[in-house]
Design a protein around this motif. Structure first.
Motif, mmCIF file in Angstrom:
data_model
loop_
_atom_site.group_PDB
_atom_site.id
_atom_site.type_symbol
_atom_site.label_atom_id
_atom_site.label_comp_id
_atom_site.label_asym_id
_atom_site.label_seq_id
_atom_site.Cartn_x
_atom_site.Cartn_y
_atom_site.Cartn_z
ATOM 1 N N GLU B 168 0.852 -1.187 0.000
ATOM 2 C CA GLU B 168 0.000 0.000 0.000
ATOM 3 C C GLU B 168 0.888 1.238 0.000
ATOM 4 O OE1 GLU B 168 -3.728 0.373 0.515
ATOM 5 O OE2 GLU B 168 -3.314 -1.462 -0.642
ATOM 6 N N LEU B 169 0.302 2.348 -0.446
ATOM 7 C CA LEU B 169 1.033 3.618 -0.399
ATOM 8 C C LEU B 169 1.183 4.026 1.067
ATOM 9 C CD1 LEU B 169 2.081 5.541 -2.589
ATOM 10 C CD2 LEU B 169 0.031 6.897 -2.232
ATOM 11 N N GLU B 170 2.413 4.324 1.471
ATOM 12 C CA GLU B 170 2.598 4.704 2.878
ATOM 13 C C GLU B 170 2.739 6.210 3.000
ATOM 14 O OE1 GLU B 170 5.776 2.228 4.339
ATOM 15 O OE2 GLU B 170 4.511 0.520 3.752
ATOM 16 N N PRO B 171 2.452 6.754 4.190
ATOM 17 C CA PRO B 171 2.432 8.192 4.383
ATOM 18 C C PRO B 171 3.641 8.935 3.805
ATOM 19 C CG PRO B 171 1.593 7.146 6.336
ATOM 20 C CD PRO B 171 1.953 6.037 5.388
ATOM 21 N N THR B 188 3.931 20.541 6.705
ATOM 22 C CA THR B 188 3.546 19.150 6.921
ATOM 23 C C THR B 188 2.554 18.785 5.835
ATOM 24 O OG1 THR B 188 3.084 20.093 9.076
ATOM 25 C CG2 THR B 188 3.185 17.700 8.933
ATOM 26 N N PHE B 189 2.677 17.549 5.337
ATOM 27 C CA PHE B 189 1.817 17.145 4.242
ATOM 28 C C PHE B 189 1.302 15.733 4.485
ATOM 29 C CE2 PHE B 189 1.031 15.168 0.140
ATOM 30 C CZ PHE B 189 0.248 16.130 -0.472
ATOM 31 N N GLY B 190 0.112 15.442 4.052
ATOM 32 C CA GLY B 190 -0.386 14.080 4.193
ATOM 33 C C GLY B 190 -1.888 13.995 4.059
ATOM 34 N N ASP B 191 -2.441 12.943 4.664
ATOM 35 C CA ASP B 191 -3.859 12.641 4.524
ATOM 36 C C ASP B 191 -4.652 13.313 5.640
ATOM 37 O OD1 ASP B 191 -6.321 11.600 4.194
ATOM 38 O OD2 ASP B 191 -5.752 9.498 4.560
ATOM 39 N N LEU B 192 -5.510 14.245 5.266
ATOM 40 C CA LEU B 192 -6.284 14.972 6.278
ATOM 41 C C LEU B 192 -7.337 14.075 6.929
ATOM 42 C CD1 LEU B 192 -6.977 18.439 4.615
ATOM 43 C CD2 LEU B 192 -5.583 18.026 6.624
ATOM 44 N N ASP B 194 -7.059 10.961 7.720
ATOM 45 C CA ASP B 194 -6.461 10.070 8.714
ATOM 46 C C ASP B 194 -6.237 10.886 9.987
ATOM 47 O OD1 ASP B 194 -4.946 8.488 10.276
ATOM 48 O OD2 ASP B 194 -3.303 8.215 8.836
ATOM 49 N N LYS B 195 -7.106 10.679 10.947
ATOM 50 C CA LYS B 195 -7.109 11.553 12.119
ATOM 51 C C LYS B 195 -5.787 11.539 12.893
ATOM 52 C CE LYS B 195 -11.209 13.374 11.943
ATOM 53 N NZ LYS B 195 -10.996 13.899 10.592
ATOM 54 N N LYS B 196 -4.963 10.476 12.660
ATOM 55 C CA LYS B 196 -3.731 10.378 13.443
ATOM 56 C C LYS B 196 -2.524 10.949 12.694
ATOM 57 C CE LYS B 196 -4.563 6.114 14.664
ATOM 58 N NZ LYS B 196 -5.396 5.182 14.473
ATOM 59 N N VAL B 201 -3.476 16.245 12.617
ATOM 60 C CA VAL B 201 -3.341 16.773 13.979
ATOM 61 C C VAL B 201 -3.022 18.269 13.930
ATOM 62 C CG1 VAL B 201 -1.949 16.670 16.090
ATOM 63 C CG2 VAL B 201 -2.636 14.555 14.937
ATOM 64 N N ALA B 202 -2.067 18.614 13.068
ATOM 65 C CA ALA B 202 -1.667 20.022 12.974
ATOM 66 C C ALA B 202 -2.828 20.890 12.505
ATOM 67 C CB ALA B 202 -0.487 20.168 12.022
ATOM 68 N N SER B 203 -3.651 20.348 11.595
ATOM 69 C CA SER B 203 -4.723 21.180 11.044
ATOM 70 C C SER B 203 -5.788 21.484 12.093
ATOM 71 C CB SER B 203 -5.364 20.490 9.837
ATOM 72 O OG SER B 203 -6.179 19.429 10.281
ATOM 73 N N ARG B 204 -5.772 20.703 13.199
ATOM 74 C CA ARG B 204 -6.755 20.973 14.246
ATOM 75 C C ARG B 204 -6.127 21.717 15.429
ATOM 76 N NH1 ARG B 204 -7.824 15.763 15.598
ATOM 77 N NH2 ARG B 204 -6.885 14.864 13.738
ATOM 78 N N ASP B 205 -4.874 22.131 15.255
ATOM 79 C CA ASP B 205 -4.167 22.865 16.301
ATOM 80 C C ASP B 205 -4.910 24.167 16.613
ATOM 81 O OD1 ASP B 205 -1.153 22.827 17.485
ATOM 82 O OD2 ASP B 205 -1.862 24.886 17.193
ATOM 83 N N TYR B 206 -4.735 24.691 17.823
ATOM 84 C CA TYR B 206 -5.436 25.940 18.159
ATOM 85 C C TYR B 206 -4.908 27.123 17.352
ATOM 86 C CZ TYR B 206 -1.470 27.604 20.939
ATOM 87 O OH TYR B 206 -0.245 28.041 21.320
#
Ligand code: SF4
Ligand code: SF4
Lengths: 454, 228
Positions: B168-171, B188-192, B194-196, B201-206
């Motif tokens: 599978e394609l990995e992060p 930071t780049f990746g799958d939004l 994927d909650k982990k 995580v960064a996109s939900r930072d305060y």
């Protein structure tokens, strides 16, 4: 038998088709020169790309789109106005409708080409048909402009058939063309009836199409999210603007060709007085829309909107904005509401002002929004290049050339409608008038009284 | 299906513009003449924006922000395209089909971020540049619009590679050039979805915010506010 032997009452209207003055040829040569220059500019642009224009980022739409909106606006002169006048049975329309319709046909063809001139890849134009997305306002626009062009060409042609038949019967030049176009029209009652029916259907059909065209052009801007464009008022605002510039252009053309072809006896002061009043009314309507639009923006005071607003009112575009207010509102209202200045000359001055003003209005709507994006980009001032100016000049001369060319083949004033007016509408109008009054008018009596009056 | 997104930390970003350069080289973005650049026709998919200036001259402190295409989830650009030359993929990437674009520039006029760039003309590139063209990215002709694609060709590469290796394609397999080039790891780049994942995580930072979010474009590039 040559045409000179025919002593028609309306000989003046036939004359331009058969007689051409020297100044006419000079004008044709000059205009063709301008047109060829513009064509050269376009070829240069084709080879070099849109880099040949003055456009940049973020002002990625400019002169061509301004001209597009402007020309399509002018096209509302014709068909819409002539349809409304016909529908409301305004008798003074008779010498006006033909010219109005010709303006529409020519200007629509020229205006409709502008988005193509503006394309980065005109060679891929067929993509619009092969894989056009109907969700895009550009496709709506393509559809409505095509529909309007088709409808208004037919609407120009059908009422011209009896005139073409007259030309055919006179003999002389272009016989074969007239023979085909006249469609065997002989003026029998049956043919006349069919003709009238066709005109009636067309005129009702053409009005919503005309309104849709400019509404949709407005929506190209209105549907975006951009400050200064995203406004619900844009549809009707553009339609009013279109009618406004249309009437003004019509007046200018009428005055010019009245002088050129000695139509003074047909286009009388009274026609211009009526058109002047119409212009005044639309001027006030336009001002009302403009005021409503900008007051709402100003009162809301959203930062992004205000940047565009300030750019127009006090920023780089203030000279254009206030010039527009002057020639679109102050000048026409003063000239046209004053008996002393509401002469043919005065109306001409007001109309020239309005045409310039409406062009400026399109400029002011399109460029300041693009020049003030929401994010802080450095923005320069847009200046058109020679290529863009050349093409604009060519478009204008193509319009004049087209109109002049038309006048050499077909009569600019509807001959049969003039005759019909003379023969039957005096009676008809008196009949109608008496019907408005209490009691039942008797046809014989009305006729007698009309005869007595005449 | 993943949903690719990006978070740029403005606390870490030093405005060195490594991302800007990396992007330009990676995607064969045209280098325009000096004249054209003066004229506002310079072409960048990633651009350093000066948002505001703090302080008075000469002690000014500009606040900058690297800006690529926001890869909106509700993109204004694709709505208006008359020929579907720009579209949104299932994985959320807003892509451009170069051979289809007719150059009407409607999408440029409707992008609230003024992200898209147009090939006003095609100029001869310096020899050195031509030698280092990226073979995975087509060179665009004059008259069409282009913009950041999240280096979608890298995704293609990575998935093919993963497939060949029967996995599978990995992060970490797929990252755009700007992310790779950033010396301080501000991006930071990746799958939004994927909650982990780091990016999620960064996109939900305060500190997280999206540019002009209020317009409802749902940008998938988000920023972490700089805090002194
Ligand atoms: S930032 Fe602009 S170009 Fe990018 S997806 Fe959003 S609307 Fe489209
Ligand atoms: S410029 Fe190209 S991508 Fe943009 S709207 Fe027009 S056809 Fe679509």
């Amino acid at each position: 038998m040559s045409y000179v032997d025919l002593h028609d009452e309306d000989e003046t209207l036939f004359r331009p088709i058969y007689e051409t003055s020297k100044s006419f040829y000079i004008a044709v040569v000059v205009l063709t020169g301008v047109f060829l220059f513009g064509l050269g500019c376009y070829i240069h642009q084709l080879l070099y790309g849109l880099g040949a224009t003055g456009m940049d980022e973020p002002v990625s739409w400019a002169f061509y789109i301004v001209d597009f909106v402007f020309f399509i606006g002018i096209s509302h002169a014709g068909t819409l106005i002539s349809a409304i006048l016909r529908l409301s049975k305004a008798e003074w329309r008779r010498p006006i409708t033909r010219m109005a319709e010709v303006i529409t046909g020519i200007v629509l063809a020229i205006g409709g080409l502008h988005p193509v001139i503006d394309l980065g890849r005109p060679d891929r134009i067929l993509h619009l048909f092969e894989r056009g997305r109907l969700q895009s306002p550009l496709l709506w626009d393509l559809t409505s402009v095509t529909a309007y062009f088709t409808a208004s060409t037919i609407y120009l042609y059908i009422p011209m058939i009896p005139d073409i038949a007259l030309l055919r019967d006179r003999g002389g030049k272009l016989q074969n063309l007239y023979k085909i176009l006249a469609w065997g029209y002989k003026g029998t009652p049956k043919q006349k009836h069919a003709l009238e029916k066709a005109i009636n259907i067309l005129m009702v059909m053409v009005i919503p199409i005309a309104i849709s065209v400019h509404t949709i052009i407005a929506w190209i801007f209105g549907m975006t999210l951009q400050p200064g464009w995203h406004s619900t008022i844009f549809g009707p605002y553009f339609v009013v603007g279109a009618i406004y510039s249309g009437i003004a252009a019509l007046v200018i053309v009428m005055i010019a060709f009245r002088k050129l072809y000695h139509f003074e006896d047909y286009l009388k002061e009274i026609h211009f007085q009526y058109l002047g009043t119409l212009l005044l009314v639309v001027s006030l309507l336009w001002t009302y829309f403009t005021f409503a639009e900008y007051l709402t923006t100003f009162y809301g005071h959203e930062p992004a909107e205000m940047r565009v607003f300030d750019y127009k009112f006090i920023g780089a575009y203030w000279p254009y904005f206030w010039l527009m207010v002057l020639v679109n509102f102050v000048m026409p209202v003063i000239i046209l509401s004053n008996k002393k200045t509401k002469t043919i000359k005065g109306i001409l001055v007001a109309s020239i002002g309005v045409v310039i003003g409406m062009w400026l209005e399109r400029l002011i709507i399109i460029i300041p929004t693009l020049a003030n994006p929401r994010l802080p980009y450095p923005t320069g001032m847009y200046t058109p290049s020679i290529t863009e100016l050349g093409i604009a000049a060519a478009a204008t001369s193509a319009f004049i050339l087209g109109f002049m060319g038309f006048s050499k083949i077909f009569p600019l004033i509807s001959i049969w409608e003039t005759k019909e007016g003379r023969e039957s509408s005096v009676h008809e109008v008196s009949m109608r008038l008496r019907e408005y009054l209490p009691g039942h008018p008797e046809e014989a009596k009305v006729e007698a009284s009309v005869k007595a009056e005449l | 299906m993943p949903k690719y997104g990006m978070v740029i930390d403005l606390n870490k970003c030093t405005s060195c513009q490594a991302c800007v350069t990396a992007c330009k080289v990676e995607n064969n973005v045209q280098i325009v003449s000096e004249d054209d650049a003066q004229h506002g026709r310079a072409m960048f998919w990633m651009k350093m924006l000066t948002m505001e200036f703090d302080g008075d001259y000469p002690n000014i402190k500009p606040k900058t922000l690297p800006r690529n295409c926001m890869q909106c989830d509700e993109p204004s650009c694709i709505k208006v395209c008359p020929v579907r030359a720009t579209y949104i993929r299932e994985d959320g990437i807003v892509a451009q089909i170069y051979p289809q674009c007719i150059g009407c520039r409607y999408c440029m006029a409707n992008c609230p971020y003024t992200v898209k760039v147009f090939n006003w003309d095609r100029q001869a590139q310096p020899k050195e540049v031509e030698k280092t063209y990226n073979p995975d990215v087509s060179v665009r002709p004059k008259g069409i619009v282009e913009k950041c694609t999240f280096c979608v060709h890298r995704l293609q590469d990575a998935s093919e590679k993963a497939k060949a290796e029967h996995r599978e394609l990995e992060p970490g397999d797929y990252v755009p050039a700007c992310v790779e080039a950033c010396p301080v790891d501000a991006i930071t780049f990746g799958d939004l979805d994927d909650k982990k994942s780091d990016v999620s995580v960064a996109s939900r930072d305060y500190r997280a915010f999206g540019l002009l979010e209020e317009l409802g474009t749902v940008p998938k590039v988000r920023y972490l506010n700089a805090i002194e």
